[in-house]
Design an enzyme around this catalytic site. Structure first.
Site, PDB file in Angstrom:
ATOM      1  CB  SER A 122       5.593   0.392  -8.583  1.00 47.42           C
ATOM      2  OG  SER A 122       4.929   1.210  -7.654  1.00 47.42           O
ATOM      3  N   PRO A 123       5.906  -2.231  -6.026  1.00 43.20           N
ATOM      4  CG  PRO A 123       7.008  -2.653  -4.022  1.00 43.20           C
ATOM      5  CD  PRO A 123       7.175  -1.943  -5.338  1.00 43.20           C
TER       6      PRO A 123
ATOM      7  CG  ASP B  83       7.424   3.951  -7.377  1.00 46.78           C
ATOM      8  OD1 ASP B  83       7.593   4.932  -6.627  1.00 46.78           O
ATOM      9  OD2 ASP B  83       6.326   3.689  -7.930  1.00 46.78           O
TER      10      ASP B  83
END
Length: 379
Positions: A65-66, A108
């Site tokens: 999830s960056p 995500d």
């Protein structure tokens, strides 16, 4: 690292203020921070990690999830939406290099609103297109993470001017270098609904043709033990008293403010990898992915720029040689009402349009009548 050693590290952290983060993905080096039986946490630039410490075509799954491309800056760092593609481009190249030919990339990513107006940025869709067109990824499937506990936001457009609905969905892109990545939905099946149980018990009475023209034959009355899930993942993000949070509080460490629930990486680790496969999270934060991978007997690598968050992440691994997670449903899943989240039918209150006329200006002028709670009053 032993529990004593991790506590000594924590003592050093408490003696200083949290380190401010570099811009996402921009640091001078990367170093080993902590090892477990199956995985390693690194501190530093994940681009250097992917280039120098991870061999080409050696990773089965990258799930992460960056930092999102938000307009408003967060303390854990993020790029402006307008600069997001430029910032992410080298990661796309590094991910493509590291993945095995049958591997998967799962991202995500939350959306963003354009500053000052109730319209959405397209940056996360542009990211998807860039990864496919420039780096040869295939979109295996798009998923949508619905957070049932999400508060009404953005408040200005949702609760004050009443011109938008609650934003409660994150996009999850499942990509792969091939149209045929290693996968099985048998790993993520869900219990039958009560209506399906009734169907299996009483059966269909002849063939049924739905409005779409799809012919539901008697084959659908054969039970297989569980149901194939949709690409909507309903998981609340309500963690408030986990061991991780208690550990951070006891050690006076900052907890990561943007953790995704463990069910998100676990879903894809189960569906897309086998025990012993390699899982990587290059934007690990509190190392949720590492904790899940360790428990599921996958090899793993996590990396993050902010050392303070990694000190807190050690709380996921100090309780024993392997992380322990209590069962999500200790009493079983015999009653689907205990495990399902209900969504109201959109027509549940469609009786009469008694709320007055729509604002002719589309909500551009702020309502004059605002309640004490900050919400606009309906006419």
């Amino acid at each position: 690292m032993t529990g004593k050693a991790s506590r000594e590290k924590a003592d050093k952290v408490r003696s200083r203020k949290p380190v401010s983060q570099d811009k996402p993905g921009r640091s001078k080096d990367v170093r080993e921070f902590h090892k477990t039986k199956r995985g390693t946490i690194y501190h530093g630039d994940s681009l250097i990690l992917l280039d120098k410490k991870i061999a080409a075509e050696s990773v089965d799954l990258i799930v992460t999830s960056p930092p999102f491309g938000l307009i408003r800056k967060k303390e854990y760092g993020n790029a402006d939406a307008s600069e997001y593609l430029k910032w992410f481009r080298p990661f796309g190249e590094a991910f493509r290099r590291a993945l095995k030919p049958k591997g998967s990339l799962v991202i995500d990513i939350g959306g963003a609103w354009i500053s000052g107006q109730p319209t959405r940025s397209l940056y996360h869709y542009e990211l998807l297109i860039m990864l496919c067109r420039e780096f040869g990824f295939h979109l295996a499937q798009d998923f949508f993470w619905w957070n049932p506990s999400k508060l009404p936001s953005p408040a200005e457009w949702v609760t004050v001017r009443r011109v938008r609905v609650k934003d409660a969905i994150n996009c999850i892109w499942w990509l792969s270098p091939t149209p045929w990545p290693k996968a099985s939905n048998l790993r993520v099946t869900v219990p039958y609904s009560e209506s399906m149980k009734d169907l299996l018990k009483n059966g269909y009475h002849g063939n049924v043709v739905r409005p779409s023209g799809h012919d539901i034959s008697l084959k659908f009355s054969r039970g297989h033990g569980s149901a194939i899930p949709p690409n909507l993942i309903a998981v609340p993000n309500t963690e408030s008293n986990s061991f991780y949070l208690r550990y951070c509080k006891e050690q006076e460490l900052p907890s990561h403010p943007a953790r995704f629930p463990s069910a998100i990486p676990e879903y894809f680790i189960r569906m897309l990898t086998d025990p012993g496969d390699v899982v990587v999270d290059p934007f690990a934060g509190s190392c949720v992915t590492g904790e899940v991978a360790e428990r599921l007997e996958r090899k793993w690598v996590c990396c993050d720029l902010v050392e303070d968050y990694l000190h807190g992440a050690l709380g996921r691994f100090v309780t024993a040689d392997e992380p322990k997670q209590s069962k999500l449903f200790p009493n079983g899943v015999s009653n689907t009402s205990d495990i399902n989240y209900r969504v109201s039918h959109p027509g549940a209150l469609w009786i009469e349009e008694t709320q007055g006329k729509l604002p002719a200006d589309g909500g551009q002028a702020r309502p004059k009548h605002i309640g004490r709670n900050g919400h606009s009053k309906l006419p």
